[in-house]
Every structure is written in structure tokens, then in C-alpha cells.
Design a protein around this motif. Sequence first.
Motif, PDB file in Angstrom:
ATOM      1  N   ARG A   1      10.027   2.314   7.898  1.00 34.11           N
ATOM      2  CA  ARG A   1       9.692   2.818   6.563  1.00 34.11           C
ATOM      3  C   ARG A   1       8.323   3.486   6.674  1.00 34.11           C
ATOM      4  O   ARG A   1       7.299   2.925   6.278  1.00 34.11           O
ATOM      5  CB  ARG A   1       9.683   1.686   5.543  1.00 34.11           C
ATOM      6  CG  ARG A   1      11.044   1.094   5.257  1.00 34.11           C
ATOM      7  CD  ARG A   1      10.983   0.107   4.099  1.00 34.11           C
ATOM      8  NE  ARG A   1      12.297  -0.422   3.803  1.00 34.11           N
ATOM      9  CZ  ARG A   1      12.796  -1.547   4.319  1.00 34.11           C
ATOM     10  NH1 ARG A   1      12.055  -2.257   5.181  1.00 34.11           N
ATOM     11  NH2 ARG A   1      13.993  -1.963   3.996  1.00 34.11           N
TER      12      ARG A   1
ATOM     13  N   SER B   1       6.886   5.860   5.154  1.00 37.52           N
ATOM     14  CA  SER B   1       6.151   6.165   3.923  1.00 37.52           C
ATOM     15  C   SER B   1       5.322   4.976   3.439  1.00 37.52           C
ATOM     16  O   SER B   1       4.481   5.125   2.556  1.00 37.52           O
ATOM     17  CB  SER B   1       7.126   6.588   2.821  1.00 37.52           C
ATOM     18  OG  SER B   1       8.077   5.576   2.570  1.00 37.52           O
ATOM     19  N   GLN B   2       5.550   3.790   4.005  1.00 35.02           N
ATOM     20  CA  GLN B   2       4.764   2.616   3.654  1.00 35.02           C
ATOM     21  C   GLN B   2       3.731   2.264   4.720  1.00 35.02           C
ATOM     22  O   GLN B   2       3.035   1.263   4.600  1.00 35.02           O
ATOM     23  CB  GLN B   2       5.693   1.420   3.414  1.00 35.02           C
ATOM     24  CG  GLN B   2       6.685   1.623   2.279  1.00 35.02           C
ATOM     25  CD  GLN B   2       7.591   0.426   2.070  1.00 35.02           C
ATOM     26  OE1 GLN B   2       7.397  -0.635   2.663  1.00 35.02           O
ATOM     27  NE2 GLN B   2       8.603   0.582   1.223  1.00 35.02           N
TER      28      GLN B   2
ATOM     29  N   HIS C   1      -0.436   7.967   3.855  1.00 29.78           N
ATOM     30  CA  HIS C   1       0.653   7.311   4.564  1.00 29.78           C
ATOM     31  C   HIS C   1       1.439   8.326   5.387  1.00 29.78           C
ATOM     32  O   HIS C   1       1.409   9.528   5.115  1.00 29.78           O
ATOM     33  CB  HIS C   1       1.612   6.614   3.584  1.00 29.78           C
ATOM     34  CG  HIS C   1       0.997   5.465   2.851  1.00 29.78           C
ATOM     35  ND1 HIS C   1       0.181   5.647   1.755  1.00 29.78           N
ATOM     36  CD2 HIS C   1       1.071   4.122   3.062  1.00 29.78           C
ATOM     37  CE1 HIS C   1      -0.219   4.463   1.297  1.00 29.78           C
ATOM     38  NE2 HIS C   1       0.302   3.528   2.079  1.00 29.78           N
TER      39      HIS C   1
ATOM     40  N   ASP D   1      11.372   8.090   5.942  1.00 28.12           N
ATOM     41  CA  ASP D   1      11.926   6.751   5.839  1.00 28.12           C
ATOM     42  C   ASP D   1      13.280   6.732   6.548  1.00 28.12           C
ATOM     43  O   ASP D   1      14.254   7.302   6.060  1.00 28.12           O
ATOM     44  CB  ASP D   1      12.098   6.340   4.380  1.00 28.12           C
ATOM     45  CG  ASP D   1      12.482   4.882   4.216  1.00 28.12           C
ATOM     46  OD1 ASP D   1      12.911   4.264   5.205  1.00 28.12           O
ATOM     47  OD2 ASP D   1      12.354   4.351   3.095  1.00 28.12           O
ATOM     48  N   SER D   2      13.326   6.111   7.705  1.00 27.47           N
ATOM     49  CA  SER D   2      14.569   6.006   8.487  1.00 27.47           C
ATOM     50  C   SER D   2      15.116   4.591   8.469  1.00 27.47           C
ATOM     51  O   SER D   2      15.918   4.221   9.330  1.00 27.47           O
ATOM     52  CB  SER D   2      14.323   6.449   9.933  1.00 27.47           C
ATOM     53  OG  SER D   2      13.949   7.807  10.005  1.00 27.47           O
ATOM     54  N   SER D   3      14.693   3.797   7.471  1.00 25.21           N
ATOM     55  CA  SER D   3      15.072   2.383   7.457  1.00 25.21           C
ATOM     56  C   SER D   3      16.566   2.189   7.247  1.00 25.21           C
ATOM     57  O   SER D   3      17.160   1.279   7.832  1.00 25.21           O
ATOM     58  CB  SER D   3      14.290   1.647   6.365  1.00 25.21           C
ATOM     59  OG  SER D   3      14.555   2.203   5.077  1.00 25.21           O
ATOM     60  N   SER D   4      17.192   3.022   6.411  1.00 25.37           N
ATOM     61  CA  SER D   4      18.621   2.833   6.142  1.00 25.37           C
ATOM     62  C   SER D   4      19.445   3.026   7.408  1.00 25.37           C
ATOM     63  O   SER D   4      20.359   2.237   7.694  1.00 25.37           O
ATOM     64  CB  SER D   4      19.086   3.793   5.048  1.00 25.37           C
ATOM     65  OG  SER D   4      18.839   5.142   5.421  1.00 25.37           O
TER      66      SER D   4
ATOM     67  N   GLU E   1      18.556   0.048   9.921  1.00 22.88           N
ATOM     68  CA  GLU E   1      19.118  -1.233   9.500  1.00 22.88           C
ATOM     69  C   GLU E   1      20.642  -1.228   9.587  1.00 22.88           C
ATOM     70  O   GLU E   1      21.263  -2.255   9.894  1.00 22.88           O
ATOM     71  CB  GLU E   1      18.653  -1.553   8.083  1.00 22.88           C
ATOM     72  CG  GLU E   1      17.175  -1.899   8.007  1.00 22.88           C
ATOM     73  CD  GLU E   1      16.681  -2.064   6.586  1.00 22.88           C
ATOM     74  OE1 GLU E   1      15.643  -2.698   6.395  1.00 22.88           O
ATOM     75  OE2 GLU E   1      17.328  -1.530   5.654  1.00 22.88           O
TER      76      GLU E   1
END
Length: 239
Positions: free
Chosen positions: A64, A66-67, A86, A90-93, A96
Motif C-alpha cells: 500500500r 500510498s500509505q 507519501h 496501491d498494489s495491495s489487492s 493479497e
Amino acid sequence: MMTGFRLNLSPLKEPLGFVKLVEWLTAIFAFGSCGGFSGTNVVSLFCGGGMNETLNASFHYPFRLSQVPLIDGNVTICNHSVTTTHLMGDSSSAAEFFVGIGVVCFLYSMVALLVYLGYMHVYKDSDFGPIFDFIITAVLAFLWLVCSSAWAKGLQNVKDATDTDGISGTLALCKGTNVTCEVTDFANMRTLNISVVFGYLNMFIWAGNAWFVYKETRWHSQKFSSQPGPGRQQVPAPI
């Protein structure tokens, strides 16, 4: 209590059990090489007049970005006031999803191996077991294709966001001033590249295993039992 459990290691000598063991191992390599990643890119800022400063762009799973603060708090860099900044993206999806499929396949492979080694007599005596196994295997092979493709794109986004162009586009300090920003030390993303390779490798292994599971179903046995045997010829009816 495992009622009806009969330990039999012979399925491991056959493609059905051996490939399932390989799937168990490759699933571990796939989600382990992605889920455990943490790295830092070192950003050098050339301020002019012989002044240089550095920033650390640290990122980790689930990416993530952006965080992730590149600059935390209001600071002065190269005689410029810079606010909290920052990383972008966001490549979290995708990450995960990839790790989730890997964990599901890891768990399913363990359960399937338990059935093969201890309950093969029940597995082969029922229609439900092989058909259920075949459907799940085919679905997981397709999901490996989807999640590996999504993660390959997500990984490329992570690389783009943390390279020199991505950092320069994120930091307002690097735009329209005499400050030059450059990533001079890159995090080793070899394990992330390996995770993508293992993702596609899992797809091929699970797709191949679907054939061996299909051979255990009644669909396969009915197909061959309905075919005439070699050398059989129809005898014409007497006139």
C-alpha cells in the motif's frame, strides 16, 4: 479420531499423489516469496553547490504505497520546505489476492494428500470425491492464471512507483527546481520476480494435475467403457 484411516504411501509413487506434493511445495514458494518481502530504495537529492541529501523509500507487503511516507512531517530539504509526502500507488489487492490463492492451494494440497494417503479406499469408491477434486483443481488452475497476471501487473506498478521517475513525480521538490532526484540504491526485488514465476508455474502444474484427477472420475471411465473394444466388428443379422 480418524475412522477408516488406512495409511498407504503408494499414491505418492503415482502422478495423482506426487503432483499434489509438488503443488504443496510450489504454493509455499509462491506466497512465501511475496508475502515476506520488505525493501528500501535510497533516493539521493543533488541540491547543487556541493550539497547532497538522501531519503529512504521503504516499502513492504502488501504494497500500500500510498500509505508509506517518503517524507514524514514538515522538513527543510535543499533549502526548500517540504510537507509530508507519501509514495504513489496501491498494489495491495493484487498482492493479497496472489498470496491468498497460494495459501488456499497450500491448505487444499495438504487435505488432498491426507485423503490420498489415508482414505484412498473411500476416495475411489465414491463418485463425489474424484469429481469434487477435479472441479476444485480446475478452478484453482484458472485462479492461478488470474492472480499471477494481476500480481505481475501490480509488481510492475511497484517498480514504476519506486524508481527514479516515480520518485521524481511524487516529490514536488524535484519538479521545476535545481534539485535533481535519483534512486541510487535499489531494493533487491528478486524474490518478487520469483513469486511471479512460481505463480505461473503453479498454473501449469495445477492444470496438468487436473488431467490425472479427471482420470479418477466416472466421466473418464464411462467414456472408455462406451467405446467398442479393438477388433470388435458387428455381425450382420442373418437373412
